[in-house]
Write a protein that holds these residues in place. Structure first.
Motif, PDB file in Angstrom:
ATOM      1  N   ASP A 119     -16.006  10.496  12.749  1.00 25.77           N
ATOM      2  CA  ASP A 119     -15.574   9.898  13.171  1.00 25.77           C
ATOM      3  C   ASP A 119     -15.110   8.695  12.461  1.00 25.77           C
ATOM      4  OD1 ASP A 119     -18.166   8.511  14.249  1.00 25.77           O
ATOM      5  OD2 ASP A 119     -17.302   8.293  15.906  1.00 25.77           O
ATOM      6  N   SER A 120     -15.775   8.619  11.222  1.00 26.35           N
ATOM      7  CA  SER A 120     -15.628   7.483  10.153  1.00 26.35           C
ATOM      8  C   SER A 120     -15.901   8.023   9.059  1.00 26.35           C
ATOM      9  CB  SER A 120     -16.994   6.248  10.582  1.00 26.35           C
ATOM     10  OG  SER A 120     -17.852   7.139  10.553  1.00 26.35           O
ATOM     11  N   ALA A 121     -15.230   6.937   8.006  1.00 22.62           N
ATOM     12  CA  ALA A 121     -15.666   7.464   5.992  1.00 22.62           C
ATOM     13  C   ALA A 121     -15.201   5.762   5.822  1.00 22.62           C
ATOM     14  CB  ALA A 121     -13.990   7.874   6.246  1.00 22.62           C
ATOM     15  N   PHE A 122     -16.566   6.277   4.812  1.00 23.51           N
ATOM     16  CA  PHE A 122     -16.686   4.810   3.847  1.00 23.51           C
ATOM     17  C   PHE A 122     -15.841   5.235   2.741  1.00 23.51           C
ATOM     18  CE2 PHE A 122     -20.497   3.877   6.360  1.00 23.51           C
ATOM     19  CZ  PHE A 122     -20.197   2.889   6.886  1.00 23.51           C
ATOM     20  N   PHE A 123     -14.776   4.251   1.851  1.00 26.69           N
ATOM     21  CA  PHE A 123     -13.981   4.841   1.021  1.00 26.69           C
ATOM     22  C   PHE A 123     -14.101   3.666   0.433  1.00 26.69           C
ATOM     23  CE2 PHE A 123     -11.201   3.032   4.424  1.00 26.69           C
ATOM     24  CZ  PHE A 123     -10.619   2.842   3.307  1.00 26.69           C
ATOM     25  N   LYS A 135      -5.512  -7.498 -29.494  1.00 25.73           N
ATOM     26  CA  LYS A 135      -6.546  -7.321 -27.632  1.00 25.73           C
ATOM     27  C   LYS A 135      -7.121  -5.909 -28.043  1.00 25.73           C
ATOM     28  CE  LYS A 135      -4.876  -6.581 -23.239  1.00 25.73           C
ATOM     29  NZ  LYS A 135      -3.305  -6.397 -22.592  1.00 25.73           N
ATOM     30  N   ARG A 136      -8.271  -5.882 -27.675  1.00 25.04           N
ATOM     31  CA  ARG A 136      -8.329  -4.645 -27.958  1.00 25.04           C
ATOM     32  C   ARG A 136      -9.376  -4.404 -26.258  1.00 25.04           C
ATOM     33  NH1 ARG A 136     -14.851  -5.094 -29.731  1.00 25.04           N
ATOM     34  NH2 ARG A 136     -14.865  -7.093 -29.770  1.00 25.04           N
ATOM     35  N   ALA A 137      -9.737  -3.005 -26.316  1.00 24.85           N
ATOM     36  CA  ALA A 137     -10.473  -2.615 -24.347  1.00 24.85           C
ATOM     37  C   ALA A 137     -11.985  -3.055 -25.030  1.00 24.85           C
ATOM     38  CB  ALA A 137      -9.762  -1.180 -24.649  1.00 24.85           C
ATOM     39  N   THR A 138     -12.816  -3.487 -24.253  1.00 30.71           N
ATOM     40  CA  THR A 138     -14.160  -3.721 -24.385  1.00 30.71           C
ATOM     41  C   THR A 138     -14.440  -3.184 -23.126  1.00 30.71           C
ATOM     42  OG1 THR A 138     -13.959  -5.628 -22.993  1.00 30.71           O
ATOM     43  CG2 THR A 138     -14.103  -5.963 -25.241  1.00 30.71           C
ATOM     44  N   GLY A 139     -14.307  -1.953 -21.787  1.00 33.61           N
ATOM     45  CA  GLY A 139     -15.115  -1.675 -21.131  1.00 33.61           C
ATOM     46  C   GLY A 139     -13.849  -0.862 -20.251  1.00 33.61           C
ATOM     47  N   VAL A 140     -14.343  -0.367 -19.346  1.00 38.13           N
ATOM     48  CA  VAL A 140     -13.628   0.203 -18.292  1.00 38.13           C
ATOM     49  C   VAL A 140     -14.878  -0.362 -16.785  1.00 38.13           C
ATOM     50  CG1 VAL A 140     -13.494   2.540 -17.311  1.00 38.13           C
ATOM     51  CG2 VAL A 140     -13.302   1.874 -19.332  1.00 38.13           C
ATOM     52  N   SER A 141     -13.598  -0.399 -15.862  1.00 42.92           N
ATOM     53  CA  SER A 141     -13.372  -0.077 -14.040  1.00 42.92           C
ATOM     54  C   SER A 141     -12.750   0.554 -13.735  1.00 42.92           C
ATOM     55  CB  SER A 141     -13.341  -1.890 -13.913  1.00 42.92           C
ATOM     56  OG  SER A 141     -13.835  -2.875 -14.600  1.00 42.92           O
ATOM     57  N   GLY A 142     -13.452   0.403 -12.574  1.00 41.57           N
ATOM     58  CA  GLY A 142     -13.268   1.284 -10.669  1.00 41.57           C
ATOM     59  C   GLY A 142     -13.328   2.969 -11.476  1.00 41.57           C
ATOM     60  N   GLY A 143     -12.578   4.163 -11.164  1.00 38.91           N
ATOM     61  CA  GLY A 143     -12.778   5.532 -11.450  1.00 38.91           C
ATOM     62  C   GLY A 143     -13.277   6.137 -11.184  1.00 38.91           C
ATOM     63  N   GLY A 144     -14.256   5.790  -9.661  1.00 42.61           N
ATOM     64  CA  GLY A 144     -15.294   5.873  -9.161  1.00 42.61           C
ATOM     65  C   GLY A 144     -14.667   7.162  -8.430  1.00 42.61           C
ATOM     66  N   ARG A 145     -15.709   6.908  -7.343  1.00 44.07           N
ATOM     67  CA  ARG A 145     -15.874   8.074  -6.043  1.00 44.07           C
ATOM     68  C   ARG A 145     -14.853   7.762  -5.017  1.00 44.07           C
ATOM     69  NH1 ARG A 145     -21.419   7.568  -5.554  1.00 44.07           N
ATOM     70  NH2 ARG A 145     -21.050   7.258  -3.592  1.00 44.07           N
ATOM     71  N   ILE A 146     -13.962   8.198  -4.335  1.00 45.35           N
ATOM     72  CA  ILE A 146     -12.815   7.822  -4.086  1.00 45.35           C
ATOM     73  C   ILE A 146     -13.632   7.063  -1.965  1.00 45.35           C
ATOM     74  CG2 ILE A 146     -11.662   8.093  -2.373  1.00 45.35           C
ATOM     75  CD1 ILE A 146      -9.799   9.170  -4.266  1.00 45.35           C
ATOM     76  N   ILE A 147     -14.539   8.791  -1.892  1.00 44.56           N
ATOM     77  CA  ILE A 147     -15.108   8.551  -0.605  1.00 44.56           C
ATOM     78  C   ILE A 147     -16.761   9.149  -0.853  1.00 44.56           C
ATOM     79  CG2 ILE A 147     -16.104  10.310   1.288  1.00 44.56           C
ATOM     80  CD1 ILE A 147     -12.939  11.320   1.474  1.00 44.56           C
ATOM     81  N   ASP A 148     -17.304   7.761  -0.148  1.00 38.14           N
ATOM     82  CA  ASP A 148     -18.848   7.368  -0.114  1.00 38.14           C
ATOM     83  C   ASP A 148     -19.434   7.919   1.224  1.00 38.14           C
ATOM     84  OD1 ASP A 148     -18.793   6.125  -2.543  1.00 38.14           O
ATOM     85  OD2 ASP A 148     -18.150   4.090  -1.857  1.00 38.14           O
ATOM     86  N   LYS A 149     -18.850   8.918   2.311  1.00 32.32           N
ATOM     87  CA  LYS A 149     -19.717   9.172   2.993  1.00 32.32           C
ATOM     88  C   LYS A 149     -18.654   9.715   4.499  1.00 32.32           C
ATOM     89  CE  LYS A 149     -23.699   7.514   4.327  1.00 32.32           C
ATOM     90  NZ  LYS A 149     -24.614   6.378   5.056  1.00 32.32           N
ATOM     91  N   VAL A 150     -18.692  10.342   4.586  1.00 35.02           N
ATOM     92  CA  VAL A 150     -17.843  10.767   5.629  1.00 35.02           C
ATOM     93  C   VAL A 150     -18.617  11.597   6.828  1.00 35.02           C
ATOM     94  CG1 VAL A 150     -15.566  12.791   6.598  1.00 35.02           C
ATOM     95  CG2 VAL A 150     -15.488  11.038   4.353  1.00 35.02           C
ATOM     96  N   LYS A 151     -18.809  10.836   7.863  1.00 30.29           N
ATOM     97  CA  LYS A 151     -18.778  11.625   9.469  1.00 30.29           C
ATOM     98  C   LYS A 151     -17.447  11.675  10.210  1.00 30.29           C
ATOM     99  CE  LYS A 151     -22.578   8.741   9.271  1.00 30.29           C
ATOM    100  NZ  LYS A 151     -23.942   7.510  10.267  1.00 30.29           N
TER     101      LYS A 151
END
Length: 194
Positions: A106-110, A88-104
């Protein structure tokens, strides 16, 4: 004798196919979540989105950001492949990005993910599946004392592959929805904690 063996073999194959078709149907467990939305993807039904609401005390933008950073995880996950001699060998990485994309105010994208251990049963046997559920989230104040959460872009990552959240019984999609409910509970608890 040969004829009897042939008939028995065909009967077993047909019953196996029928059993497999049963696991390809929409999971009955999803009926407990009437706000789940579905769509077709490459000829298969997937879970498009899930909406849920929680009672919350009034909060501001800073409290919302703090709770998202406290509760939401977006861990780095490795993609693997098996090479020569089944190593078994690692070939790439997923995840680990920003948690919050946009916060206003009264709302938030995450976005985030969480790990699950799911018991999967098929006509060929049963096994445990260790997977990550990936999602895009939107939360917004829906009145004075209510926050609505919409989870979309639902995907499963199991180390060797990433694919949409199929609605079929074999993938136990209701477990992912249970996890999203837990996430909404945790965020609401944080928002209600003064």
């Amino acid at each position: 004798m040969f004829k009897k063996l042939l008939v028995t073999t065909i009967a077993l194959l047909l019953s196996g196919c029928a059993g497999m078709m049963e696991y390809e149907k929409r999971s009955e467990g999803l009926s407990a979540y009437p706000t789940v939305q579905y769509e077709q993807f490459m000829g298969n039904e997937i879970v498009k989105s899930y909406e849920t609401s929680r009672v919350t005390k009034p909060y501001d933008k800073l409290k919302m950001k703090a709770c998202l950073y406290e509760v939401v995880k977006n861990d780095v996950m490795l993609d693997y492949e098996y090479g020569r001699y089944n190593q078994k060998r690692a070939t790439g990485v997923s995840g680990g990005g920003r948690i919050i994309d946009k916060v206003k105010s009264d709302s938030a994208f995450f976005q985030g993910n969480f790990e699950q251990l799911v018991y999967i049963e098929t006509p060929l046997g049963s096994s445990n599946d260790n997977r990550h559920v990936l999602y895009n989230g939107l939360m917004f104040k829906d009145g004075e004392n209510k926050t609505t959460f919409i989870f979309s872009g639902l995907r499963l990552h199991s180390g060797l592959s990433e694919h949409p959240l199929w609605s079929r019984k074999m993938n136990v999609p209701e477990k992912a929805i249970e996890g999203l409910n837990g996430l909404a509970d945790d965020i609401a608890d944080c928002l209600n904690d003064k």
